[in-house]
Design a protein around this motif. Structure first.
Motif, PDB file in Angstrom:
ATOM      1  N   ARG A   1      -2.480  16.672  -1.489  1.00  0.00           N
ATOM      2  CA  ARG A   1      -1.067  16.322  -1.340  1.00  0.00           C
ATOM      3  C   ARG A   1      -0.861  14.819  -1.208  1.00  0.00           C
ATOM      4  NH1 ARG A   1      -0.177  17.720   3.290  1.00  0.00           N
ATOM      5  NH2 ARG A   1      -1.938  19.042   3.881  1.00  0.00           N
ATOM      6  N   LEU A   2      -1.935  14.082  -0.932  1.00  0.00           N
ATOM      7  CA  LEU A   2      -1.845  12.618  -0.876  1.00  0.00           C
ATOM      8  C   LEU A   2      -1.982  12.057  -2.289  1.00  0.00           C
ATOM      9  CD1 LEU A   2      -1.757  10.114   1.051  1.00  0.00           C
ATOM     10  CD2 LEU A   2      -4.254  10.063   0.876  1.00  0.00           C
ATOM     11  N   PRO A   3      -0.970  11.354  -2.792  1.00  0.00           N
ATOM     12  CA  PRO A   3      -1.061  10.808  -4.153  1.00  0.00           C
ATOM     13  C   PRO A   3      -2.219   9.835  -4.311  1.00  0.00           C
ATOM     14  CG  PRO A   3       1.192  10.721  -3.327  1.00  0.00           C
ATOM     15  CD  PRO A   3       0.321  11.076  -2.162  1.00  0.00           C
ATOM     16  N   VAL A   4      -2.542   9.567  -5.554  1.00  0.00           N
ATOM     17  CA  VAL A   4      -3.695   8.712  -5.875  1.00  0.00           C
ATOM     18  C   VAL A   4      -3.228   7.473  -6.624  1.00  0.00           C
ATOM     19  CG1 VAL A   4      -5.881   8.587  -7.140  1.00  0.00           C
ATOM     20  CG2 VAL A   4      -5.244  10.705  -5.959  1.00  0.00           C
ATOM     21  N   PHE A   5      -3.734   6.334  -6.222  1.00  0.00           N
ATOM     22  CA  PHE A   5      -3.482   5.092  -6.960  1.00  0.00           C
ATOM     23  C   PHE A   5      -4.500   4.960  -8.091  1.00  0.00           C
ATOM     24  CE2 PHE A   5      -1.904   3.707  -2.672  1.00  0.00           C
ATOM     25  CZ  PHE A   5      -0.583   3.488  -3.041  1.00  0.00           C
ATOM     26  N   SER A   6      -4.048   4.537  -9.253  1.00  0.00           N
ATOM     27  CA  SER A   6      -4.974   4.240 -10.349  1.00  0.00           C
ATOM     28  C   SER A   6      -5.726   2.963 -10.023  1.00  0.00           C
ATOM     29  CB  SER A   6      -4.212   4.087 -11.661  1.00  0.00           C
ATOM     30  OG  SER A   6      -3.416   2.899 -11.630  1.00  0.00           O
ATOM     31  N   LEU A   7      -6.807   2.700 -10.767  1.00  0.00           N
ATOM     32  CA  LEU A   7      -7.567   1.468 -10.556  1.00  0.00           C
ATOM     33  C   LEU A   7      -6.694   0.236 -10.758  1.00  0.00           C
ATOM     34  CD1 LEU A   7     -10.969   2.331 -12.298  1.00  0.00           C
ATOM     35  CD2 LEU A   7     -10.530   2.129  -9.835  1.00  0.00           C
ATOM     36  N   GLN A   8      -5.817   0.309 -11.759  1.00  0.00           N
ATOM     37  CA  GLN A   8      -4.919  -0.818 -12.025  1.00  0.00           C
ATOM     38  C   GLN A   8      -3.936  -1.009 -10.869  1.00  0.00           C
ATOM     39  OE1 GLN A   8      -2.721  -0.417 -15.657  1.00  0.00           O
ATOM     40  NE2 GLN A   8      -1.775  -2.443 -15.516  1.00  0.00           N
ATOM     41  N   GLU A   9      -3.413   0.094 -10.341  1.00  0.00           N
ATOM     42  CA  GLU A   9      -2.476   0.009  -9.230  1.00  0.00           C
ATOM     43  C   GLU A   9      -3.147  -0.530  -7.975  1.00  0.00           C
ATOM     44  OE1 GLU A   9       0.641   3.632 -10.354  1.00  0.00           O
ATOM     45  OE2 GLU A   9      -1.196   4.061  -9.233  1.00  0.00           O
ATOM     46  N   LYS A  10      -4.361  -0.108  -7.714  1.00  0.00           N
ATOM     47  CA  LYS A  10      -5.086  -0.623  -6.550  1.00  0.00           C
ATOM     48  C   LYS A  10      -5.221  -2.133  -6.604  1.00  0.00           C
ATOM     49  CE  LYS A  10      -7.903   3.545  -5.870  1.00  0.00           C
ATOM     50  NZ  LYS A  10      -9.279   4.087  -5.895  1.00  0.00           N
ATOM     51  N   SER A  11      -5.587  -2.621  -7.771  1.00  0.00           N
ATOM     52  CA  SER A  11      -5.740  -4.063  -7.955  1.00  0.00           C
ATOM     53  C   SER A  11      -4.413  -4.792  -7.821  1.00  0.00           C
ATOM     54  CB  SER A  11      -6.362  -4.339  -9.330  1.00  0.00           C
ATOM     55  OG  SER A  11      -6.461  -5.723  -9.573  1.00  0.00           O
ATOM     56  N   TYR A  12      -3.349  -4.177  -8.318  1.00  0.00           N
ATOM     57  CA  TYR A  12      -2.025  -4.788  -8.286  1.00  0.00           C
ATOM     58  C   TYR A  12      -1.462  -4.853  -6.867  1.00  0.00           C
ATOM     59  CZ  TYR A  12       2.797  -5.673  -9.889  1.00  0.00           C
ATOM     60  OH  TYR A  12       4.043  -6.211 -10.122  1.00  0.00           O
ATOM     61  N   ILE A  13      -1.765  -3.827  -6.056  1.00  0.00           N
ATOM     62  CA  ILE A  13      -1.221  -3.738  -4.700  1.00  0.00           C
ATOM     63  C   ILE A  13      -2.026  -4.573  -3.709  1.00  0.00           C
ATOM     64  CG2 ILE A  13      -0.821  -2.144  -2.760  1.00  0.00           C
ATOM     65  CD1 ILE A  13      -0.250   0.020  -4.941  1.00  0.00           C
ATOM     66  N   LYS A  14      -3.319  -4.615  -3.873  1.00  0.00           N
ATOM     67  CA  LYS A  14      -4.182  -5.313  -2.923  1.00  0.00           C
ATOM     68  C   LYS A  14      -3.827  -6.798  -2.830  1.00  0.00           C
ATOM     69  CE  LYS A  14      -9.029  -6.239  -1.813  1.00  0.00           C
ATOM     70  NZ  LYS A  14     -10.442  -6.026  -2.220  1.00  0.00           N
ATOM     71  N   GLY A  15      -3.652  -7.267  -1.621  1.00  0.00           N
ATOM     72  CA  GLY A  15      -3.368  -8.682  -1.389  1.00  0.00           C
ATOM     73  C   GLY A  15      -1.908  -9.059  -1.445  1.00  0.00           C
ATOM     74  N   THR A  16      -1.005  -8.082  -1.495  1.00  0.00           N
ATOM     75  CA  THR A  16       0.418  -8.388  -1.640  1.00  0.00           C
ATOM     76  C   THR A  16       1.107  -8.557  -0.289  1.00  0.00           C
ATOM     77  OG1 THR A  16       0.925  -6.027  -1.826  1.00  0.00           O
ATOM     78  CG2 THR A  16       0.615  -7.254  -3.886  1.00  0.00           C
ATOM     79  N   SER A  17       0.583  -9.435   0.525  1.00  0.00           N
ATOM     80  CA  SER A  17       1.244  -9.736   1.796  1.00  0.00           C
ATOM     81  C   SER A  17       0.810 -11.094   2.285  1.00  0.00           C
ATOM     82  CB  SER A  17       0.915  -8.662   2.839  1.00  0.00           C
ATOM     83  OG  SER A  17       1.730  -8.813   3.974  1.00  0.00           O
ATOM     84  N   ASP A  18       1.774 -11.955   2.517  1.00  0.00           N
ATOM     85  CA  ASP A  18       1.470 -13.294   3.036  1.00  0.00           C
ATOM     86  C   ASP A  18       1.330 -13.298   4.547  1.00  0.00           C
ATOM     87  OD1 ASP A  18       1.765 -14.337   0.412  1.00  0.00           O
ATOM     88  OD2 ASP A  18       3.942 -14.374   0.680  1.00  0.00           O
ATOM     89  N   PHE A  19       1.818 -12.265   5.181  1.00  0.00           N
ATOM     90  CA  PHE A  19       1.677 -12.068   6.629  1.00  0.00           C
ATOM     91  C   PHE A  19       1.877 -10.594   6.922  1.00  0.00           C
ATOM     92  CE2 PHE A  19       6.132 -12.937   5.789  1.00  0.00           C
ATOM     93  CZ  PHE A  19       6.779 -11.947   6.506  1.00  0.00           C
ATOM     94  N   LEU A  20       1.457 -10.186   8.100  1.00  0.00           N
ATOM     95  CA  LEU A  20       1.637  -8.804   8.535  1.00  0.00           C
ATOM     96  C   LEU A  20       2.675  -8.751   9.641  1.00  0.00           C
ATOM     97  CD1 LEU A  20       0.871  -5.797   8.604  1.00  0.00           C
ATOM     98  CD2 LEU A  20      -0.984  -6.382  10.186  1.00  0.00           C
ATOM     99  N   GLY A  21       3.735  -8.020   9.400  1.00  0.00           N
ATOM    100  CA  GLY A  21       4.711  -7.780  10.454  1.00  0.00           C
ATOM    101  C   GLY A  21       4.331  -6.523  11.220  1.00  0.00           C
ATOM    102  N   LEU A  22       4.426  -6.597  12.535  1.00  0.00           N
ATOM    103  CA  LEU A  22       4.074  -5.458  13.376  1.00  0.00           C
ATOM    104  C   LEU A  22       5.221  -5.113  14.321  1.00  0.00           C
ATOM    105  CD1 LEU A  22       0.370  -5.825  14.630  1.00  0.00           C
ATOM    106  CD2 LEU A  22       1.309  -4.053  13.144  1.00  0.00           C
ATOM    107  N   GLY A  23       5.543  -3.836  14.395  1.00  0.00           N
ATOM    108  CA  GLY A  23       6.464  -3.337  15.394  1.00  0.00           C
ATOM    109  C   GLY A  23       5.712  -2.430  16.345  1.00  0.00           C
ATOM    110  N   HIS A  24       5.997  -2.562  17.635  1.00  0.00           N
ATOM    111  CA  HIS A  24       5.255  -1.779  18.620  1.00  0.00           C
ATOM    112  C   HIS A  24       6.126  -1.559  19.849  1.00  0.00           C
ATOM    113  CE1 HIS A  24       1.935  -0.391  21.164  1.00  0.00           C
ATOM    114  NE2 HIS A  24       2.396  -1.207  22.094  1.00  0.00           N
ATOM    115  N   PHE A  25       6.077  -0.341  20.414  1.00  0.00           N
ATOM    116  CA  PHE A  25       6.887  -0.041  21.586  1.00  0.00           C
ATOM    117  C   PHE A  25       6.107   0.596  22.730  1.00  0.00           C
ATOM    118  CE2 PHE A  25       9.928  -0.459  18.190  1.00  0.00           C
ATOM    119  CZ  PHE A  25      11.034  -1.040  18.793  1.00  0.00           C
ATOM    120  N   THR A  26       5.119   1.445  22.439  1.00  0.00           N
ATOM    121  CA  THR A  26       4.474   2.182  23.519  1.00  0.00           C
ATOM    122  C   THR A  26       3.072   2.626  23.105  1.00  0.00           C
ATOM    123  OG1 THR A  26       4.846   3.961  25.142  1.00  0.00           O
ATOM    124  CG2 THR A  26       5.361   4.455  22.840  1.00  0.00           C
TER     125      THR A  26
END
Length: 501
Positions: A254-279
């Motif tokens: 039930r978990l979709p699969v990324f193609s090899l091309q999609e994995k490469s395209y998605i990896k590294g797409t963040s200049d920073f990590l935003g985090l939300g946390h409450f408890t």
């Protein structure tokens, strides 16, 4: 009650006494650290357009999925409330679901990219930090699994994974678009903000509890962060969901699969990590059968518990556990390769359903959580900024206006929606001005002064019904009486003139 449920309940009750015995806070966790945040550290307070603005149908705006959701019948939101007016901030500072099925449709990634480009073009000369999605896990789980959020779909065990898959693709599309077209001239940064509670193993000497706690974090934070930083879903998600799917007679996970091309395209797409946390939650492995059908909760095979000694902040899910914040920050730092981290959401709701402005519990929450963040920086975490949640009391999704997270109390029953500062406003200001916690004496003085100020504001708030009544008299009764006087005078004058003639 069914025998399985009775056994489960008894088993969970037996676990509670283990919590205090198995996990005792270290002296480092219990101690308070006085010191300053790095120079240039960013401070802020968060808000949200839909939750505060109102003006839901003004200036040609079409209905969003939340407008449709809140208007579609009773029982969707506590008290059947809507955000049609909310805090009325629109005057004071989407169709895609119906036509395409929203985030169940991969074409949403392209529509989102187009929308992001419009924003980059219009605001990029001023906005230098972009968040593509804030808390997408809640969007996917509550919107497409439980139905508690818009669009209110209950596609259990499938809908949330498909929605998340397309949201991750949309994020990557927006990042690449900015990187290719806008970055060189606007010099901004693009990231994503992911909310996650900390998962602490009930018994750190038990490998099963350790594995369950790790699984909790990967299903929560790693679900979105791992594709962005490592190119694919966490292995534990692929293993557990794949095995559960096979047990349910499905040929594919039930978990979709990324193609090899999609994995490469998605990896590294963040200049920073935003985090939300409450408890924080204590986590242990679930060792009893779960007979319900496919679901996110079932896929994880774990139990979440709370320590009855943790301070209860009023909301059923929210307890004050500052040390968990430090652990989550350090986990993210090491797990994702030392990214710059911006804390995008952290805060406490009101303790009681009242208009109390002297919110000591929020001050204690802020003090503890911000100090644990300072400790995480001392540990080596690359934390760049902190945004507290939230500026105003506002529409809290399915909870309506019952939960109040704001630094400012909003009187929603008054048509002018007046705002009143709570004690936590003054305290948070002092932290920002000092850029940390200078010394015990000064920090204690902040607390005392904040409570002094809020008592005055409480008096103003208590007088608000009288002021509103006087305003009504001034705006309605007086003009009405004056108009009647003029009318009576005119009638009398006509009668007098007629008698004289």
């Amino acid at each position: 009650m069914k025998p399985v449920r009775v056994a489960t309940l008894l088993w969970m009750l037996l676990l509670v006494p283990r919590l205090g015995a198995a996990r005792k806070g270290s002296p480092e966790e219990a101690s308070f650290y006085y010191g300053s945040f790095p120079l240039g550290f960013s401070w802020g307070v968060g808000s949200s357009a839909y939750q505060t603005e109102g003006a839901w149908d003004q200036d040609g705006k079409g209905p969003s999925i939340w407008d449709v959701f809140t208007h579609s019948g009773k029982g969707k939101v506590l008290g059947n409330e809507t955000a049609d007016v909310a805090c009325d901030s629109y005057y004071k500072v989407q169709l895609l679901q119906v036509k395409y099925g929203g985030w169940q449709n991969v074409s949403m990634a392209n529509y989102f990219r187009d929308y992001a480009n419009l924003c980059f073009e219009a605001f990029g000369d001023r906005v230098k930090h972009w968040i593509t999605f804030s808390d997408p896990r809640a969007m996917a789980e509550k919107g497409y699994e439980t139905g508690h959020h818009a669009p209110g779909l209950k596609l259990r065990g499938t809908g949330l994974y498909k929605a998340a898959h397309h949201i991750i693709k949309a994020h990557a599309e927006a990042w690449h678009s900015y990187n290719t077209t806008w970055r060189s001239k606007q010099q901004g940064l693009v990231g994503i903000s992911l909310n996650c509670d900390w998962g602490e193993p009930v018994d750190i000497s038990n490998p099963k509890d350790l594995e369950a706690a790790e699984r909790y974090l990967q299903f929560c934070l790693g679900w979105f962060a791992n594709p962005i930083y490592a190119g694919d879903y966490p292995q534990v998600m692929k293993d557990y969901i794949g095995r559960k799917s096979a047990e349910q007679g499905l040929e594919m996970s039930r978990l979709p699969v990324f193609s090899l091309q999609e994995k490469s395209y998605i990896k590294g797409t963040s200049d920073f990590l935003g985090l939300g946390h409450f408890t924080t939650r204590y986590i242990t492995e679930r060792n009893y059968p779960f007979r319900q059908g496919p679901s996110y909760q079932n896929d994880r095979d774990l139990i979440e518990l709370v320590d009855p000694n943790w301070p209860d902040l009023g909301s059923k899910w929210l307890y004050s556990v500052p040390w968990g914040f430090r652990r989550l920050l350090n986990f993210a730092q090491t797990q994702y390769g030392d990214p710059p981290i911006y804390v995008m959401e952290n805060g406490a709701s009101q303790k009681f359903h009242c208009n109390q402005l002297c919110d000591e519990w929020r001050i204690q929450y802020l003090k503890g959580y911000i100090n644990e963040m300072l400790k995480a920086i001392k540990d080596g975490a690359n934390i760049k900024g902190y945004t507290s949640w939230s500026l105003l009391d506002k529409f809290e999704w399915e909870k309506g206006y019952s939960d109040r997270y704001g630094f400012y109390y909003v009187e929603f029953n008054d048509r002018n929606k007046p705002r009143y500062p709570k004690a936590s406003v003054q305290y948070y200001k002092k932290i920002i001005i000092a850029n940390g916690f200078p010394n015990p004496r000064e920090v204690e003085s902040w607390y005392l002064k904040a409570l002094e100020t809020c008592s005055i504001n409480n008096q103003m708030l208590a007088a608000e019904p009288l002021l509103s009544h006087m305003q009504m008299v001034t705006e309605i009764v007086v003009p009405t009486v004056c108009s009647l006087c003029v009318l009576i005078t005119a009638v009398l004058l006509m009668l007098l003139l007629r008698r004289q003639s």
